[in-house]
Design an enzyme around this catalytic site. Structure first.
Site, PDB file in Angstrom:
ATOM      1  N   GLU A  50      -0.681   2.535  45.830  1.00  0.00           N
ATOM      2  CA  GLU A  50      -1.520   2.016  44.753  1.00  0.00           C
ATOM      3  C   GLU A  50      -2.692   1.306  45.410  1.00  0.00           C
ATOM      4  O   GLU A  50      -2.508   0.446  46.269  1.00  0.00           O
ATOM      5  CB  GLU A  50      -0.751   1.019  43.879  1.00  0.00           C
ATOM      6  CG  GLU A  50       0.339   1.632  43.041  1.00  0.00           C
ATOM      7  CD  GLU A  50       1.104   0.586  42.238  1.00  0.00           C
ATOM      8  OE1 GLU A  50       0.707  -0.604  42.264  1.00  0.00           O
ATOM      9  OE2 GLU A  50       2.109   0.937  41.614  1.00  0.00           O
ATOM     10  N   ASP A  61      -2.915 -10.577  37.661  1.00  0.00           N
ATOM     11  CA  ASP A  61      -2.587 -10.732  39.073  1.00  0.00           C
ATOM     12  C   ASP A  61      -2.394 -12.194  39.450  1.00  0.00           C
ATOM     13  O   ASP A  61      -3.073 -13.079  38.934  1.00  0.00           O
ATOM     14  CB  ASP A  61      -3.699 -10.127  39.946  1.00  0.00           C
ATOM     15  CG  ASP A  61      -3.802  -8.626  39.763  1.00  0.00           C
ATOM     16  OD1 ASP A  61      -2.749  -7.974  39.788  1.00  0.00           O
ATOM     17  OD2 ASP A  61      -4.915  -8.117  39.588  1.00  0.00           O
ATOM     18  N   TYR A 176       6.187   2.139  35.401  1.00  0.00           N
ATOM     19  CA  TYR A 176       6.165   0.944  36.246  1.00  0.00           C
ATOM     20  C   TYR A 176       6.831  -0.179  35.460  1.00  0.00           C
ATOM     21  O   TYR A 176       6.278  -0.663  34.474  1.00  0.00           O
ATOM     22  CB  TYR A 176       4.706   0.606  36.582  1.00  0.00           C
ATOM     23  CG  TYR A 176       4.482  -0.516  37.578  1.00  0.00           C
ATOM     24  CD1 TYR A 176       5.316  -1.615  37.676  1.00  0.00           C
ATOM     25  CD2 TYR A 176       3.383  -0.486  38.423  1.00  0.00           C
ATOM     26  CE1 TYR A 176       5.090  -2.636  38.576  1.00  0.00           C
ATOM     27  CE2 TYR A 176       3.132  -1.504  39.342  1.00  0.00           C
ATOM     28  CZ  TYR A 176       3.993  -2.578  39.398  1.00  0.00           C
ATOM     29  OH  TYR A 176       3.757  -3.586  40.283  1.00  0.00           O
TER      30      TYR A 176
END
Length: 277
Positions: A50, A61, A176
């Site tokens: 990724e 994040d 995911y």
């Protein structure tokens, strides 16, 4: 659609193990070192890569990946340069799946169709865009699938059975699973709870399920790999980059090895998991 993702997960399944999915930020700590790292990942044991597209407001994040994005942007990394990285990587590696991960704003500014065409031509296999829910599939997901790029969706601990079919509807490549609620790299997941969540997802989809967020050590990777099809590691690798830099935040002779040594240890953990099962 490129079958690199499917082929790689089929290969790791035949080998009786989970895939190691590694995340690094494009242009961190600089464009040239970033390409060195990218090219070294498969040899160190990464099965899928990724590549983070740096963005000024990466809301999902944690501090490590936020800092990596800021380093990359300060060094002049752009979306165009990130696609150049993919192109340069493909000159030497035609087998390793590479997924671009980031946020919708830079793609929108670049132009959706232009971006999809350039990403596909550069050699990308898929996209993870964390701030577009399934209700917005017409914006990017469906055009991406039409362009031959897998659109990989995130499922979270709060994605219930009522919501899950919508999340999975247009997902391709793999699912995911975000092992903890919140931002990347924030905490260590409860591996028993994760195993139960993976089993639940597998009742709803035939796609491989990869688990990320909070996986930092070979022991974590082994625990996740015991039940998942893939283990995603990002913040720990980005931290390895940061810890290798000099006082001015520049790459040193230790930078590439700091990442590849950790990837090799994580890959060994992933392989050990099924051997012990």
């Amino acid at each position: 659609m490129s079958d690199r993702i499917g082929a790689r997960f089929a290969q790791t399944a035949r080998e009786g193990r989970a895939a190691l999915v590694t995340f690094v930020t494009a242009g961190d700590p600089d464009h040239e070192t970033s390409l060195e790292i990218l090219r070294a990942l498969p040899g160190a044991g990464a099965d899928v890569i990724e590549l983070g597209m740096p963005f000024t407001d990466p809301m999902a994040d944690g501090p490590a990946i936020q800092a990596a994005g800021l380093r990359a942007l300060a060094g002049g990394e752009t979306l165009v340069k990130t696609l150049d990285l993919v192109r340069a990587f493909r000159e030497q590696d035609q087998a390793t799946p590479l997924v671009l991960m980031g946020y919708y704003n830079p793609i929108y500014v670049h132009g959706v169709q232009r971006f999809l065409q350039e990403a596909k031509e550069a050699g990308a296999d898929g996209l993870i865009v964390v701030d577009l829910p399934p209700e917005e599939d017409e914006e990017l997901c469906l055009p991406a699938l039409e362009a031959g790029l897998a659109f990989i969706r995130l499922a979270t601990p709060t994605t219930d059975d009522a919501r899950l079919p919508m999340v999975l509807k247009n997902t391709a490549g793999f699912v995911y699973y975000v092992s903890i609620a919140g931002i990347t790299g924030a905490a260590t997941p409860d591996f028993t709870v994760v195993a139960e969540a993976v089993a639940r997802l597998k009742r709803h989809t035939t796609l491989p399920v990869a688990v990320g967020f909070g996986v930092k050590t070979p022991e974590h990777a082994a625990a996740i790999a015991a039940g998942a099809d893939g283990v995603v590691v990002g913040s720990a690798l980005v931290d390895a980059v940061r810890s290798s830099l000099d006082g001015q935040g520049r790459a040193t002779e230790k930078t590439v090895a700091a990442v590849t040594d950790l990837v090799a240890a994580l890959a060994a953990g992933v392989r050990r998991a099924r051997a012990a099962a």
